[in-house]
Design an enzyme around this catalytic site. Sequence first.
Site, PDB file in Angstrom:
ATOM      1  N   GLN A  39      -6.745  -5.709  -6.462  1.00  0.00           N
ATOM      2  CA  GLN A  39      -7.000  -6.587  -5.170  1.00  0.00           C
ATOM      3  C   GLN A  39      -8.016  -5.945  -4.065  1.00  0.00           C
ATOM      4  O   GLN A  39      -7.903  -4.667  -3.928  1.00  0.00           O
ATOM      5  CB  GLN A  39      -5.588  -6.451  -4.546  1.00  0.00           C
ATOM      6  CG  GLN A  39      -5.666  -7.565  -3.041  1.00  0.00           C
ATOM      7  CD  GLN A  39      -4.129  -7.333  -2.583  1.00  0.00           C
ATOM      8  OE1 GLN A  39      -3.586  -6.462  -1.799  1.00  0.00           O
ATOM      9  NE2 GLN A  39      -3.332  -8.622  -2.839  1.00  0.00           N
ATOM     10  N   ALA A  82       0.832  -1.320  -0.063  1.00  0.00           N
ATOM     11  CA  ALA A  82      -0.020  -0.085  -0.121  1.00  0.00           C
ATOM     12  C   ALA A  82       1.102   1.136  -0.171  1.00  0.00           C
ATOM     13  O   ALA A  82       1.780   1.296   0.767  1.00  0.00           O
ATOM     14  CB  ALA A  82      -0.825   0.214   1.094  1.00  0.00           C
ATOM     15  N   LYS A 100      -4.448 -14.020  -2.063  1.00  0.00           N
ATOM     16  CA  LYS A 100      -3.192 -13.938  -1.359  1.00  0.00           C
ATOM     17  C   LYS A 100      -3.210 -14.261   0.165  1.00  0.00           C
ATOM     18  O   LYS A 100      -3.876 -13.632   0.799  1.00  0.00           O
ATOM     19  CB  LYS A 100      -2.482 -12.467  -1.731  1.00  0.00           C
ATOM     20  CG  LYS A 100      -1.051 -12.529  -0.931  1.00  0.00           C
ATOM     21  CD  LYS A 100      -0.230 -11.204  -1.152  1.00  0.00           C
ATOM     22  CE  LYS A 100       1.147 -11.355  -0.856  1.00  0.00           C
ATOM     23  NZ  LYS A 100       2.057 -10.030  -0.794  1.00  0.00           N
ATOM     24  N   GLY A 124       7.920 -13.195  -0.621  1.00  0.00           N
ATOM     25  CA  GLY A 124       8.766 -12.976   0.714  1.00  0.00           C
ATOM     26  C   GLY A 124      10.014 -12.700   0.410  1.00  0.00           C
ATOM     27  O   GLY A 124      11.037 -13.832   0.115  1.00  0.00           O
ATOM     28  N   CYS A 133      -2.661  -9.034   4.579  1.00  0.00           N
ATOM     29  CA  CYS A 133      -2.158  -7.845   5.185  1.00  0.00           C
ATOM     30  C   CYS A 133      -2.521  -7.858   6.732  1.00  0.00           C
ATOM     31  O   CYS A 133      -3.412  -8.298   7.272  1.00  0.00           O
ATOM     32  CB  CYS A 133      -3.247  -6.583   4.854  1.00  0.00           C
ATOM     33  SG  CYS A 133      -2.801  -4.932   5.371  1.00  0.00           S
ATOM     34  N   GLY A 192       7.772  -7.601  -4.236  1.00  0.00           N
ATOM     35  CA  GLY A 192       7.338  -6.357  -3.746  1.00  0.00           C
ATOM     36  C   GLY A 192       8.302  -5.533  -3.650  1.00  0.00           C
ATOM     37  O   GLY A 192       8.786  -4.419  -4.534  1.00  0.00           O
TER      38      GLY A 192
END
Length: 320
Positions: free
Chosen positions: A55, A2, A124, A184, A86, A206
């Site tokens: 998403q 985010a 996810k 990850g 999240c 990410g």
Amino acid sequence: MAGYSDAPLRQLAAEQGALWTVSEMISSRGLVLGGDTEKLSLGRPYPGETRRAVQLFGAEPDILARAVQKAEAWFSPAAIDLNMGCPVPKVRGKGGACLLQTPEVAYALVQAMRSATTLDVSAKIRLGWDHDRSVEIAQGLAEAGVGLLTVHGRTSAQRYTGEADWEAIARVAGAVPVPVIGSGDITSAAGARARLRLGVAGVMIGRGAVGNPWIFRALATGEDALPPAPERAATALRHAQLHADFYGLDRFGVPSVRALRKVLPGYLPDHPELREALVQVNTVEDVRETLAPLLKQGGMEGTPASPRLPAAAEYAGRHP
């Protein structure tokens, strides 16, 4: 991601070879019951954007089903993703990783989402809330109808501490009939290649792509070396211009790039002398002035940062 995986960053990643991108997560209640419209920057694509999943997060089947329909109509995604990963406290009770405590609710959410669209629905997840339940939850989600799963190798309780458990991700990949994407701690192309050998269908990158969209090019071509500093500076400037063009004027009437203060230093970690100025920029011209020595060094000081893209209001007017 985010505050990071917005349209300008997704555009740079796609240009460098990212196969799919994912929007920042969007509240299903905000789409259905709030004041959100097709102007919402969290879901709005850049012109010509393809291969992007939108998403959503939420915990109510009927609301999520209606949100899927709005997201599809407004944002033209290629797929819809349910966020179950999240761990941020403000999301608790509203979806995200808290669904890992009540996976039967998540299964109902997926079924409701699938009933509302012909698009693929993915999810996810993390390994679990405070211990590993990933295989059990993944199998339930597959039975509920997800077409793809992304697994982040930490529990919600871990947040972003410790190391991602890729052996656990590999166990999930071997236990379900749908493709599993691993997530990850991937900060290099070499690291991504090593994880791919564990049997996952792909990897999700990410934070490792922030300031380094070339990680996708490296995976596509095998050329792992970063571009020289002048080229990276030119891309940082282009990122700023894309940002200003996409978001348009802020509430003060300025095409601000303040949101990129946390991003721009990542393009040039080998030039720490620029960091203090980069974390204080307000406009594209501030970025250009800060990077001028490197741009000049590469003969790029006179080139435009990027072609102009429609600002938010222009996009909304063209996509009623």
